[in-house]
Write a protein that holds these residues in place. Structure first.
Motif, PDB file in Angstrom:
ATOM      1  N   LEU A  80       0.715  -1.302   0.079  1.00  0.00           N
ATOM      2  CA  LEU A  80       0.115   0.080  -0.032  1.00  0.00           C
ATOM      3  C   LEU A  80       0.900   1.276   0.020  1.00  0.00           C
ATOM      4  O   LEU A  80       1.667   1.428   0.833  1.00  0.00           O
ATOM      5  CB  LEU A  80      -0.815  -0.086   1.179  1.00  0.00           C
ATOM      6  N   THR A  81       0.864   2.059  -0.994  1.00  0.00           N
ATOM      7  CA  THR A  81       1.521   3.339  -1.028  1.00  0.00           C
ATOM      8  C   THR A  81       0.455   4.595  -0.469  1.00  0.00           C
ATOM      9  O   THR A  81       1.128   5.671  -0.207  1.00  0.00           O
ATOM     10  CB  THR A  81       1.856   3.761  -2.316  1.00  0.00           C
ATOM     11  N   ASN A 123       7.868   3.838   0.623  1.00  0.00           N
ATOM     12  CA  ASN A 123       7.401   5.152   0.273  1.00  0.00           C
ATOM     13  C   ASN A 123       6.152   5.592   0.553  1.00  0.00           C
ATOM     14  O   ASN A 123       5.495   6.485  -0.197  1.00  0.00           O
ATOM     15  CB  ASN A 123       7.880   5.157  -1.287  1.00  0.00           C
ATOM     16  N   PHE A 124       5.377   4.964   1.517  1.00  0.00           N
ATOM     17  CA  PHE A 124       4.187   5.377   1.818  1.00  0.00           C
ATOM     18  C   PHE A 124       3.917   6.830   2.216  1.00  0.00           C
ATOM     19  O   PHE A 124       4.666   7.398   2.825  1.00  0.00           O
ATOM     20  CB  PHE A 124       3.488   4.661   2.964  1.00  0.00           C
ATOM     21  N   THR A 125       2.791   7.674   1.533  1.00  0.00           N
ATOM     22  CA  THR A 125       2.640   8.882   1.679  1.00  0.00           C
ATOM     23  C   THR A 125       0.932   9.121   2.186  1.00  0.00           C
ATOM     24  O   THR A 125       0.198   8.463   1.794  1.00  0.00           O
ATOM     25  CB  THR A 125       3.059   9.754   0.671  1.00  0.00           C
ATOM     26  N   TRP A 126       1.005  10.189   2.808  1.00  0.00           N
ATOM     27  CA  TRP A 126      -0.714  10.671   3.281  1.00  0.00           C
ATOM     28  C   TRP A 126      -1.041  11.224   2.065  1.00  0.00           C
ATOM     29  O   TRP A 126      -0.286  11.954   1.089  1.00  0.00           O
ATOM     30  CB  TRP A 126      -0.927  11.607   4.434  1.00  0.00           C
ATOM     31  N   PRO A 129      -7.104  14.397   4.789  1.00  0.00           N
ATOM     32  CA  PRO A 129      -7.638  14.658   6.095  1.00  0.00           C
ATOM     33  C   PRO A 129      -6.334  14.550   7.151  1.00  0.00           C
ATOM     34  O   PRO A 129      -6.422  15.322   8.085  1.00  0.00           O
ATOM     35  CB  PRO A 129      -8.635  13.539   6.215  1.00  0.00           C
ATOM     36  N   ILE A 130      -5.375  13.600   6.809  1.00  0.00           N
ATOM     37  CA  ILE A 130      -4.322  13.674   7.940  1.00  0.00           C
ATOM     38  C   ILE A 130      -3.422  14.867   7.786  1.00  0.00           C
ATOM     39  O   ILE A 130      -3.269  15.304   8.797  1.00  0.00           O
ATOM     40  CB  ILE A 130      -3.609  12.312   7.577  1.00  0.00           C
ATOM     41  N   GLN A 131      -3.185  15.154   6.297  1.00  0.00           N
ATOM     42  CA  GLN A 131      -2.424  16.417   6.343  1.00  0.00           C
ATOM     43  C   GLN A 131      -3.021  17.794   6.705  1.00  0.00           C
ATOM     44  O   GLN A 131      -2.308  18.613   7.446  1.00  0.00           O
ATOM     45  CB  GLN A 131      -2.065  16.569   4.762  1.00  0.00           C
ATOM     46  N   GLN A 132      -4.321  18.005   6.642  1.00  0.00           N
ATOM     47  CA  GLN A 132      -5.026  18.862   7.205  1.00  0.00           C
ATOM     48  C   GLN A 132      -5.155  19.060   8.620  1.00  0.00           C
ATOM     49  O   GLN A 132      -4.759  20.159   9.185  1.00  0.00           O
ATOM     50  CB  GLN A 132      -6.564  18.798   6.383  1.00  0.00           C
ATOM     51  N   GLU A 159      -8.486   7.818   5.369  1.00  0.00           N
ATOM     52  CA  GLU A 159      -7.747   8.738   6.261  1.00  0.00           C
ATOM     53  C   GLU A 159      -8.666   9.541   6.964  1.00  0.00           C
ATOM     54  O   GLU A 159      -8.345   9.971   8.338  1.00  0.00           O
ATOM     55  CB  GLU A 159      -6.887   9.844   5.027  1.00  0.00           C
ATOM     56  N   GLN A 160      -9.775   9.863   6.617  1.00  0.00           N
ATOM     57  CA  GLN A 160     -11.001  10.193   7.484  1.00  0.00           C
ATOM     58  C   GLN A 160     -11.265   9.636   8.906  1.00  0.00           C
ATOM     59  O   GLN A 160     -11.325  10.214   9.698  1.00  0.00           O
ATOM     60  CB  GLN A 160     -12.152  10.963   6.562  1.00  0.00           C
TER      61      GLN A 160
END
Length: 244
Positions: free
Chosen positions: A75-76, A147-150, A155-158, A83-84
């Protein structure tokens, strides 16, 4: 570039699994250890050297490429809905960030005021989201890509921008483990894109160092956050002085 980074990361993992170090590789290639570190950092290998290093890890090139392909199936990125779900539950977010950073079950319990029962519940949620596989005796197997990213602006970044941003910058950045560099300059769009590529490589190196340190016990490590940002931007008050 992404394929090269993935291949090099797979090779490093296999070398580590075989107990091989940069020094072992250097001796096999008749190079200095510093030269080998630079090869891995710059991800600059001839096919012949790649084959030799793979051999040190007990692999043929075909086997190395096969392992890389298996890693890339991981999962990348999550969906915005996933995320929410995490962002709306502070304990779940805490456990998610912890396991992504290499915490074992016992580390989470030791570091945070969360009961074993509640921690297991949150881990089960992450298992359902396919971020981890919760194994017997509460062992945690990460199912995400290195190399997983949000999600960008997800929602996580916010959440972190709204809740953590001000707290993060409440520092003089004058301690030995802190550094803040602010640069301003006039760049062409092409130069801006070139700088973004360099930032991506720095991010890859940051993640690589995290993976190199992963075998070390948690009491020897500390949480670190690095912020890299560049944009075409001018202080809003300055805009009032612009000519139309």
């Amino acid at each position: 570039m992404a394929q090269t980074a993935a291949l090099v990361q797979t090779l490093k993992k296999q070398l580590k699994a075989q107990g091989k170090t940069y020094l072992d590789v250097a001796q096999a290639l008749d190079l200095s250890e510093a030269s080998v570190k630079r090869l891995f950092s710059e991800q600059n290998f001839t096919l012949h050297r790649l084959e030799l290093i793979a051999d040190i890890a007990g692999l043929e090139l075909t086997g190395l490429f096969r392992l890389m392909a298996q890693e890339q199936q991981r999962l990348t990125q999550l969906t915005r809905e996933q995320e929410q779900e995490i962002a709306s539950d502070l304990e779940l977010l805490l456990v998610a960030v912890s396991v992504i950073n290499g915490f074992a079950f016992k580390d989470i319990i030791a570091h945070y005021d969360i009961s074993e029962h509640q921690c297991i519940r949150k881990l089960a949620q992450l298992d359902r989201l396919r971020i981890i596989e919760l194994q017997p005796n509460n062992r945690i197997k990460l199912l995400i890509d290195p190399n997983f990213t949000w999600c960008p602006n997800g929602p996580i970044q916010q959440f972190f921008q709204q809740k953590v941003e001000q707290d993060f910058f409440q520092s003089r950045f004058d301690k030995k483990h802190e550094k803040l560099i602010v640069l301003n300059g006039v760049l062409t769009p092409e130069a801006n894109l070139a700088m973004q590529k360099k930032m991506e490589r720095i991010a890859e190196e940051f993640n690589s160092l995290i993976r190199d340190d992963s075998p070390l016990p948690m009491d020897q490590k500390h949480g670190n956050t690095m912020v890299l940002a560049i944009r075409q931007w001018q202080y809003s008050l300055f805009k009032n002085y612009r000519k139309n």
